[in-house]
Design an enzyme around this catalytic site. Sequence first.
Site, PDB file in Angstrom:
ATOM      1  N   SER A 180     -25.608  -7.730 -35.215  1.00 44.31           N
ATOM      2  CA  SER A 180     -24.190  -7.448 -35.363  1.00 44.31           C
ATOM      3  C   SER A 180     -23.725  -6.188 -34.657  1.00 44.31           C
ATOM      4  O   SER A 180     -22.547  -6.049 -34.360  1.00 44.31           O
ATOM      5  CB  SER A 180     -23.834  -7.348 -36.848  1.00 44.31           C
ATOM      6  OG  SER A 180     -24.571  -6.309 -37.465  1.00 44.31           O
TER       7      SER A 180
ATOM      8  N   HIS B  41     -24.117 -13.857 -37.992  1.00 42.55           N
ATOM      9  CA  HIS B  41     -23.256 -13.798 -36.809  1.00 42.55           C
ATOM     10  C   HIS B  41     -23.603 -14.835 -35.743  1.00 42.55           C
ATOM     11  O   HIS B  41     -22.935 -14.880 -34.706  1.00 42.55           O
ATOM     12  CB  HIS B  41     -23.314 -12.396 -36.196  1.00 42.55           C
ATOM     13  CG  HIS B  41     -22.699 -11.345 -37.053  1.00 42.55           C
ATOM     14  ND1 HIS B  41     -21.354 -11.048 -37.037  1.00 42.55           N
ATOM     15  CD2 HIS B  41     -23.245 -10.526 -37.984  1.00 42.55           C
ATOM     16  CE1 HIS B  41     -21.098 -10.089 -37.909  1.00 42.55           C
ATOM     17  NE2 HIS B  41     -22.235  -9.760 -38.495  1.00 42.55           N
TER      18      HIS B  41
ATOM     19  N   LYS C 274     -17.855 -15.451 -41.894  1.00 43.80           N
ATOM     20  CA  LYS C 274     -17.612 -15.321 -40.460  1.00 43.80           C
ATOM     21  C   LYS C 274     -16.998 -16.613 -39.933  1.00 43.80           C
ATOM     22  O   LYS C 274     -15.820 -16.873 -40.157  1.00 43.80           O
ATOM     23  CB  LYS C 274     -18.897 -14.964 -39.720  1.00 43.80           C
ATOM     24  CG  LYS C 274     -19.270 -13.483 -39.759  1.00 43.80           C
ATOM     25  CD  LYS C 274     -19.791 -13.038 -41.084  1.00 43.80           C
ATOM     26  CE  LYS C 274     -20.302 -11.617 -41.086  1.00 43.80           C
ATOM     27  NZ  LYS C 274     -20.775 -11.196 -42.423  1.00 43.80           N
TER      28      LYS C 274
END
Length: 444
Positions: free
Chosen positions: A237, A265, A297
């Site tokens: 990240s 992610h 996300k």
Amino acid sequence: MSRKGLHGLTAQLKDALILQALERRLQHVEQKGATHDTTQSDALVIPEKFYRFQLHPGYQQLRIMNDGGARLGVSNPFFKLHEGIAGATTLINGKEYLNYASYNYLGLSGHPAVAAAAKQAIDQYGTSVSASRPVSGERPIHRQLEKALAETYQVDDAVAFVSGHATNVSTIGYLFGPKDLVLHDELIHNSILQGIQLSGAKRLSFPHNDHAALEQILKNQRHAFERVLVVLEGIYSMDGDYPDLPAFVEIKNRYRAFLMVDEAHSFGVMGETGLGIREHFGLQGSDVDIWMGTLSKALAGCGGYIAGETALVEHLKFLAPGFLYSVGMPPSVAASSLAALKLMQQAPELTATLKTRGRLFLKLAQEAGINTGSSSGLAIVPAITGSSLTAARLAETLFEQGINVQPIIYPAVPEKSARLRFFISCLHTEEQIRQTVAILAKEI
């Protein structure tokens, strides 16, 4: 009628006499303490820093940073109030900004179908399940989401937690113990480190994405421990790069270790259709022992999940404290993430557009001489400034020009690698990205 105690005294009278004796003893100690420096009174002198929150070392460090920034004319860049849906743009204090500070990679937070699914779940199940899932908090929407996630990973089952951070803490903290070893990439997320600390297992890190270094540690250490866990991230990240996952799979198989991949992610971002690092490398679901991901996300919700074999998932559902003793996920959150997952699978062009935009940002930034580190251009591109003060000032300058991006400063990253971190969305246009990089290149 009064009950008799010792020596013929009633219990009530005995209690009264004891109370009087204690009061006299307390008065004696107080009088003595007022006139004499005794060892007993000295023992009761506790430094203020041990019972005042404002003297806690962490808070003191925070005050030093905030006060120092204020003296240098740098305002606090955190906790900005977003007044609507944060996508490629966002509204702050009534002004629209280009937004690079949210994880809404596929633009599904705020999508009409996702919002409709959440509203329908509220109408059907309410805003809370009001209990832990094993007790009476289980709802059909929970199992529908978990089944869909398991099918996506081609594994037996999945379990959803109410927090992504707590998913890692609870899973590692429960499954491993003092006789075990956890090996992790040096840039691994805080939630992994907290989980290892909770477990009591021995912790060793290896250089970033260096599978050869991992193998050397296993050669030297594997025989000394019962269970060994290796933990990686799908996309890191802070840096926007990813590991050579097949190489790590091969090593973990040879040394009989467990492998855990945090896809917070990478899911929705990597792979031809957004199915993550597994799809990117063409691996089987069973090649990784513990698949972890977050719903906040690409999947437009909140919480985390673990996917894998039945024994893993059932074990966590019945015994992991972070699941067993926690309230179940709100139905609206489960429904919104399930709807987002279906939309992602029906519209692979969302992931394709995200990749195009991310790589364009990376290309333009590199051409402008901006230090983007090891970023692959998959949704996360850092602009490394080398100093926390520079990063904070640069973020403030960009904000004044209509660009919202957060600085990542010490201690989140080493001081020499402070940065601005740009999160790209498929909603960003090519024009917006070109405009952003041009302003960034000028100001950096």
